[in-house]
Design a protein around this motif. Structure first.
Motif, PDB file in Angstrom:
ATOM      1  N   CYS A  89      -2.212  -3.219   2.967  1.00  0.00           N
ATOM      2  CA  CYS A  89      -1.624  -2.245   3.888  1.00  0.00           C
ATOM      3  C   CYS A  89      -1.273  -2.890   5.219  1.00  0.00           C
ATOM      4  N   HIS A 101       0.835  -1.205   0.000  1.00  0.00           N
ATOM      5  CA  HIS A 101       0.000   0.000   0.000  1.00  0.00           C
ATOM      6  C   HIS A 101       0.868   1.254   0.000  1.00  0.00           C
ATOM      7  N   THR A 122       5.115   4.152   4.515  1.00  0.00           N
ATOM      8  CA  THR A 122       3.885   3.443   4.190  1.00  0.00           C
ATOM      9  C   THR A 122       4.274   1.972   4.031  1.00  0.00           C
ATOM     10  N   PHE A 170       0.030   2.084   6.407  1.00  0.00           N
ATOM     11  CA  PHE A 170       0.311   0.729   6.870  1.00  0.00           C
ATOM     12  C   PHE A 170      -0.495   0.515   8.140  1.00  0.00           C
TER      13      PHE A 170
END
Length: 142
Positions: A37, A19, A114, A23
């Motif tokens: 994620c 993602h 992320t 996260f």
């Protein structure tokens, strides 16, 4: 004021870490490949389980969150910000966001990492089910 929380969780074979804007860790134990994620499952704390002092400190636009993800020999430090709209009321999930969007799962905004930016060796270890320790240290208003 500085408040620290420690969360223990682990990886799962379906972790992808792709993602580009968030996260997440979750108390849930199962994960489908669509959850790109999510980097860890089986967390011993969700947003609603964090201490009142932590929740108060992070719910301020001037708060700074230092997150350390440690998986075996791999350690990653993440810098994020708090926000006045953070409520931390979700029972299972914690989400770090690149944007300013806030919902009950949001622990911090403007994160410098992320899922897709995490080291691939960390993601690979988590795909093998490795344990992950998440240390959260928020520096809130004095």
């Amino acid at each position: 004021m500085s408040v620290t929380e420690i969360i223990h969780c682990h990886g799962h074979t379906n972790i992808r870490g792709l993602h580009k804007t968030t996260f997440e860790i979750t108390k849930e134990t199962e994960l489908s490949p669509k959850g790109d994620c999510i980097i860890a499952v089986g967390a011993d704390k969700g947003a609603a389980d964090l201490s009142p002092a932590f929740r108060q400190a992070i719910a301020d636009d001037s708060a700074v969150l230092h997150t350390t993800l440690t998986c075996g020999e791999i350690s990653v430090k993440i810098l994020s910000q708090g926000a006045s709209g953070i409520t931390l009321t979700h029972p299972a999930d914690l989400v770090w966001r690149r944007s300013s969007f806030v919902c009950p799962r949001t622990i911090a905004v403007y994160s410098d990492h992320t899922a897709s930016l995490l080291p691939r060796e960390l993601v690979a270890a988590l795909q093998r089910g490795a344990d992950l320790t998440v240390i959260l240290e928020v520096e809130g208003p004095q």
